[in-house]
Design a protein around this motif. Sequence first.
Motif, mmCIF file in Angstrom:
data_model
loop_
_atom_site.group_PDB
_atom_site.id
_atom_site.type_symbol
_atom_site.label_atom_id
_atom_site.label_comp_id
_atom_site.label_asym_id
_atom_site.label_seq_id
_atom_site.Cartn_x
_atom_site.Cartn_y
_atom_site.Cartn_z
ATOM 1 N N TYR A 119 73.399 -43.072 9.344
ATOM 2 C CA TYR A 119 73.026 -42.670 7.990
ATOM 3 C C TYR A 119 73.984 -43.262 6.955
ATOM 4 O O TYR A 119 73.551 -43.777 5.919
ATOM 5 C CB TYR A 119 72.974 -41.146 7.833
ATOM 6 N N ARG A 120 75.285 -43.196 7.214
ATOM 7 C CA ARG A 120 76.268 -43.728 6.256
ATOM 8 C C ARG A 120 76.069 -45.232 6.050
ATOM 9 O O ARG A 120 76.127 -45.723 4.927
ATOM 10 C CB ARG A 120 77.699 -43.425 6.707
ATOM 11 N N ASN A 121 75.830 -45.964 7.138
ATOM 12 C CA ASN A 121 75.593 -47.410 7.021
ATOM 13 C C ASN A 121 74.311 -47.688 6.236
ATOM 14 O O ASN A 121 74.281 -48.570 5.378
ATOM 15 C CB ASN A 121 75.525 -48.059 8.402
ATOM 16 N N PHE A 122 73.266 -46.939 6.528
ATOM 17 C CA PHE A 122 72.000 -47.073 5.812
ATOM 18 C C PHE A 122 72.203 -46.783 4.320
ATOM 19 O O PHE A 122 71.769 -47.556 3.461
ATOM 20 C CB PHE A 122 70.957 -46.120 6.421
ATOM 21 N N ALA A 123 72.859 -45.668 4.015
ATOM 22 C CA ALA A 123 73.070 -45.271 2.625
ATOM 23 C C ALA A 123 73.916 -46.304 1.874
ATOM 24 O O ALA A 123 73.630 -46.627 0.712
ATOM 25 C CB ALA A 123 73.734 -43.889 2.567
ATOM 26 N N GLN A 124 74.931 -46.857 2.535
ATOM 27 C CA GLN A 124 75.765 -47.866 1.892
ATOM 28 C C GLN A 124 74.967 -49.136 1.611
ATOM 29 O O GLN A 124 75.088 -49.730 0.544
ATOM 30 C CB GLN A 124 76.995 -48.175 2.750
ATOM 31 N N ARG A 125 74.120 -49.534 2.557
ATOM 32 C CA ARG A 125 73.267 -50.714 2.349
ATOM 33 C C ARG A 125 72.326 -50.482 1.172
ATOM 34 O O ARG A 125 72.093 -51.388 0.370
ATOM 35 C CB ARG A 125 72.457 -51.036 3.608
ATOM 36 N N GLN A 126 71.784 -49.279 1.058
ATOM 37 C CA GLN A 126 70.878 -48.951 -0.035
ATOM 38 C C GLN A 126 71.598 -49.015 -1.381
ATOM 39 O O GLN A 126 71.035 -49.510 -2.362
ATOM 40 C CB GLN A 126 70.261 -47.559 0.170
ATOM 41 N N LEU A 127 72.818 -48.519 -1.437
ATOM 42 C CA LEU A 127 73.600 -48.595 -2.685
ATOM 43 C C LEU A 127 73.768 -50.047 -3.108
ATOM 44 O O LEU A 127 73.519 -50.399 -4.262
ATOM 45 C CB LEU A 127 74.971 -47.934 -2.509
ATOM 46 N N LYS A 128 74.181 -50.872 -2.146
ATOM 47 C CA LYS A 128 74.418 -52.286 -2.440
ATOM 48 C C LYS A 128 73.124 -52.989 -2.844
ATOM 49 O O LYS A 128 73.091 -53.738 -3.816
ATOM 50 C CB LYS A 128 75.051 -52.966 -1.225
ATOM 51 N N ALA A 129 72.041 -52.717 -2.101
ATOM 52 C CA ALA A 129 70.757 -53.362 -2.374
ATOM 53 C C ALA A 129 70.211 -52.989 -3.751
ATOM 54 O O ALA A 129 69.470 -53.755 -4.354
ATOM 55 C CB ALA A 129 69.742 -52.986 -1.294
#
Length: 146
Positions: free
Chosen positions: A19-29
């Motif tokens: 979840y943390r990796n997914f959420a971080q990717r979403q922030l960046k994207a």
Amino acid sequence: MEKLDSIIFYNIDKAIRAYRNFAQRQLKANGFNITIDQWLIIKAILENPGITQHEIGDLVFKDNASVTRIIDLLVKSEYINRNTNSEDRRKTDLDVTESGKEIIQKVQNLIVNNRKIALKGVSKEELQIMNSALIKISTNCLNTKK
């Protein structure tokens, strides 16, 4: 011998990391120049006026060195202010700037959407059971003095 994927604590950690990796990717994207940990610390300061750095660490599960490093970055990014406490010069007061409040507001919709995606197919009943079980596990571990 039991397999990793049958160990509940392995699966909890795997889910949190995914979840943390997914959420971080979403922030960046979505063009946000902030990390999940930075977002958590800004939220902690907003929700707990007068909170100390040590208390922030306890709240977001980070050691003092990590909290200090993140706060330094947030000050540099002008999301928070760090001021010497008027009553005790050894302490610092932290407050969120207007741009810090703005980034929290802007990121909030994305966070809600991330949770929706992550919890897809999980019923309210399953969430309640899972939450209750996780609280019991935390309580059991925190109340053990061995």
